[in-house]
Enzyme design. Structure first.
Site, PDB file in Angstrom:
ATOM      1  N   THR A 180       0.842  -1.131  -0.054  1.00  0.00           N
ATOM      2  CA  THR A 180      -0.096  -0.046   0.208  1.00  0.00           C
ATOM      3  C   THR A 180       0.897   1.246   0.001  1.00  0.00           C
ATOM      4  O   THR A 180       1.963   1.390   0.608  1.00  0.00           O
ATOM      5  CB  THR A 180      -0.727   0.026   0.999  1.00  0.00           C
TER       6      THR A 180
ATOM      7  N   GLY B  18       2.881  -2.721   8.831  1.00  0.00           N
ATOM      8  CA  GLY B  18       3.263  -2.961  10.202  1.00  0.00           C
ATOM      9  C   GLY B  18       4.764  -3.147  10.437  1.00  0.00           C
ATOM     10  O   GLY B  18       5.211  -4.035   9.706  1.00  0.00           O
TER      11      GLY B  18
ATOM     12  N   GLU C 193      -5.874  -5.123   3.956  1.00  0.00           N
ATOM     13  CA  GLU C 193      -5.891  -6.569   3.166  1.00  0.00           C
ATOM     14  C   GLU C 193      -7.115  -6.511   2.190  1.00  0.00           C
ATOM     15  O   GLU C 193      -7.835  -7.500   1.863  1.00  0.00           O
ATOM     16  CB  GLU C 193      -5.834  -7.529   4.059  1.00  0.00           C
TER      17      GLU C 193
END
Length: 668
Positions: A151, A190, A433
């Site tokens: 992303t 993350g 996701e």
């Protein structure tokens, strides 16, 4: 602390009609699996990693991250020890990362999750044998820590729109990674900000002047010794979020960063030394990791919903409120049918999604094995299923957790109830996701193609085979007010909606619209059709799988499990009456019978409400809730937790002398 059980909660357990341990073993997959889980929990909690000197809600953003790293390291050190003792594969990691244990110890997100859930699986799925041999050992031993960056600031679900480039330089046999714009910066991964030192980066591959689309590259971000960012790497943290503030989500930019040619993962596509691009047998093969994560997500949502309904159900047994009958004691709020309506569907949803998650996991493994053998026939079906089940499970989980919070009244708003934090974790899953609307539209593309195949008389894959029976729009058969009849009704709704979408698209194209514009104009109906298909799959799977398993359990448990299935199916029939009235021959009398059936089921399941959540067997340390502890001491725990607030450390806060007193005396 007293171990005395609240008498109302004990009464609930005494009236349960089935053996709770039998159900726990069924949920876990057998007595041995239950013992393994308990052993893992005992080992982890014995280390005392979960306990905080000061509740983490009172820490600063920086302190929360530092605590999360400390706990993650202690947790994975413990798992590594468990691995060595058992000589196991990834099972223990997945059990912790995808189970209740990890979220109990790292309640606001784990900075190492993507290392295990994305970095290692991507290398396994998309690396050559040689690349796997080099990278997986290092990653598994934690010699390096990885993350996964796809992303970007300007693009999320639309993967083809990603702007990060990887340009091959044949003179040095290297790729040059570059972020040409601000919107091309990676955003959200993350562990990226300050934890990982390696990263799988999805970038547009350029070689010999031509773009070949998105491909995965391994990039070193930080020095392995001093952890400083390497030249050309711009990396940092994106800031505070609604939840998951221990996850260390980061941003990442590249200024002409060079990596060796073999740092491109080349199991599917390759770039030869001279820059020649060798195409993948199928572009769809690269979707493997994302599908894996979506399948895992459905299971994660079950765990969060299980926590929420356990907290709210136990609290509802303890909480007494109002006096509907004069001169009688205040009833437990669980005795109110409105409360049963809020909670029992949540309990049924956990069982429904867990059943579907197990079914989907089996299908994922089967399709993956078929892919290895070169058979890609069922890949689109799995992709469509994982998309719509991801959307349905995350949306339902967010609704369920919020409903449970509201069902606990004002006390549910307390962070110590653990419901707000749980809501922050599940609502995040609605967008990561794959944003849910986009997921439903992905499923819709598959459904439209399936409809067109059905019209052509082609054989359909199992989950859409019902379209072949219903595509002709034959007159609806008489409505059948049974579970099988309702499921058939849902299939008719799904088929009707898909058929109408196809007709609308074709009609709009005939009026001069492009296919893309016709699709966009029909997209609200398309998402509705996908959801209808997903509901039909969920109901059918839950019913069929429960029936298969029911033969192997005691009659008392079988009765309770079937009542849960009935409740779930009838609830969704009542929720979608407009669709059923539109596409089936259901009558007003049928609807009245459904409503009565639903209310009767609430009465039948009421004595087993606490037993059904006790069967999830979530330890107090894992539940981490003042309202939902096994002993039911909600009020005592609320006060104990309140006293941990730093503001209660002194009777008078310094702000009184600095501001309040001068204000009251007119001297401010």
């Amino acid at each position: 602390m007293s171990t005395k059980i609240n008498p109302d909660l004990q009464k609930e357990r005494d009236q349960c009609t089935f053996d709770v341990t039998e159900l726990t073993n069924l949920i876990d997959g057998g007595v041995e699996k239950t013992e393994e889980r308990k052993k893992r929990e005992e080992m982890a909690l014995k280390e005392n990693i979960h306990n905080d000197d000061v509740p983490s809600v009172y820490l600063s953003h920086k302190e929360k991250y530092e605590l999360a790293v400390k706990k993650a390291c202690l947790l994975f050190k413990m798992i590594r020890k468990l691995q060595e003792e058992e000589n196991a594969g990834m099972e223990n990691y997945m059990a912790v990362l995808g189970g209740n244990l990890g979220s109990a110890i790292l309640s606001d997100g784990c900075p190492l999750t993507l290392h295990y859930v994305m970095f290692i699986p991507t290398v396994m799925g998309q690396g050559t044998v040689e690349q796997q041999a080099y990278w997986i050992g290092r990653a598994f031993n934690l010699d390096i820590i990885g993350t996964y960056a796809q992303t970007e600031l300007g693009h999320g679900t639309f993967i083809r729109g990603l702007e990060t480039t990887a340009t091959y330089d044949p003179s040095t046999k290297e790729f040059v990674l570059h972020s040409p714009t601000l919107t091309s910066y990676k955003w959200w991964p993350g562990g990226l900000a300050h934890t990982a030192n390696y990263c799988i980066v999805m970038a547009q591959l350029y070689t010999k002047g031509k773009c070949h689309g998105i491909h995965p590259f391994i990039v070193q971000l930080r020095d392995e010794e001093n952890h400083m960012p390497l030249p050309g790497i711009k990396v940092g943290e994106i800031g505070a979020k609604l939840g998951m503030n221990g996850t260390n989500n980061g941003f990442l930019g590249f200024d002409k960063v060079r990596i060796p040619r073999d740092y491109m993962l080349m199991k599917n596509s390759k770039v030869l030394e001279d820059g020649t691009y060798v195409n993948s047998p199928s572009s769809k093969l690269t979707y493997g990791t994302m599908m894996f994560v979506r399948v895992m997500l459905v299971n994660d949502m079950c765990n969060y919903m299980a926590k929420a309904v356990t907290i709210a159900t136990r609290y509802s047994a303890v909480r007494r409120q109002s006096q509907p009958k004069p001169n009688e004691p205040e009833p437990q709020i669980l005795d109110y049918v409105t409360q049963q309506h809020k909670l029992l569907i949540g309990i049924a949803s956990v069982y429904a999604f867990r059943t579907s998650a197990n079914w989907l996991w089996l299908m994922y493994n089967n399709v993956t094995a078929e892919l290895e053998a070169g058979d890609m026939e069922r890949l689109p079906e799995l992709h469509a299923l994982s998309c719509c089940l991801k959307a349905a499970s995350t949306a339902d989980a967010a609704a369920c957790v919020e409903r449970c919070r509201l069902a606990c009244g004002g006390h549910g708003y307390m962070l110590s109830s653990n419901l707000p934090l749980t809501y922050g974790l599940v609502t995040a899953a609605c967008t990561y996701e794959g944003e849910n609307t986009v997921m439903l539209l992905q499923t819709a593309r598959f459904l439209v193609k399936a409809w067109q195949q059905a019209v052509s008389g082609n054989t359909l894959t199992p989950t859409v085979s019902y379209l072949g029976d219903l595509r002709n729009g034959r007159r609806s058969p008489p409505w059948d007010n049974t579970i099988e009849g309702i499921i058939a009704g849902f299939q008719r709704v799904a088929a009707g909606k898909i058929g109408q979408c196809v007709a609308q698209i074709e009609k709009r194209q005939k009026s001069g619209m492009s296919y893309e514009d016709a699709w966009n104009m029909t997209s609200v109906q398309l998402t509705s059709a996908s959801e209808a298909h997903c509901r039909a799959i969920l109901l059918a799977t839950y019913f069929q799988e429960t029936e298969q398993r029911a033969g192997g359990v005691s009659p008392a448990l079988r009765r309770a499990l079937r009542q849960l299935v009935d409740l779930y199916v009838v609830y969704w029939a009542l929720q979608t009456l407009g669709d059923l009235l539109r596409f089936t021959s259901i009558s007003e009398r049928d609807i009245e019978q459904l409503q009565n059936w639903y209310e009767d089921l609430l009465v039948q399941l009421r004595p087993n409400a606490v037993g059904l959540v006790d069967a999830f067997d979530i330890r107090d340390e894992i539940l981490n809730s003042t309202l939902g502890a096994y002993d039911g001491r909600a009020y005592e725990r609320l006060m104990e937790e309140a006293m941990k607030s730093p503001l209660n450390a002194e009777p008078v806060n310094k702000s009184f002398h600095s501001y309040l007193k001068p204000l009251m005396q007119g001297k401010l």
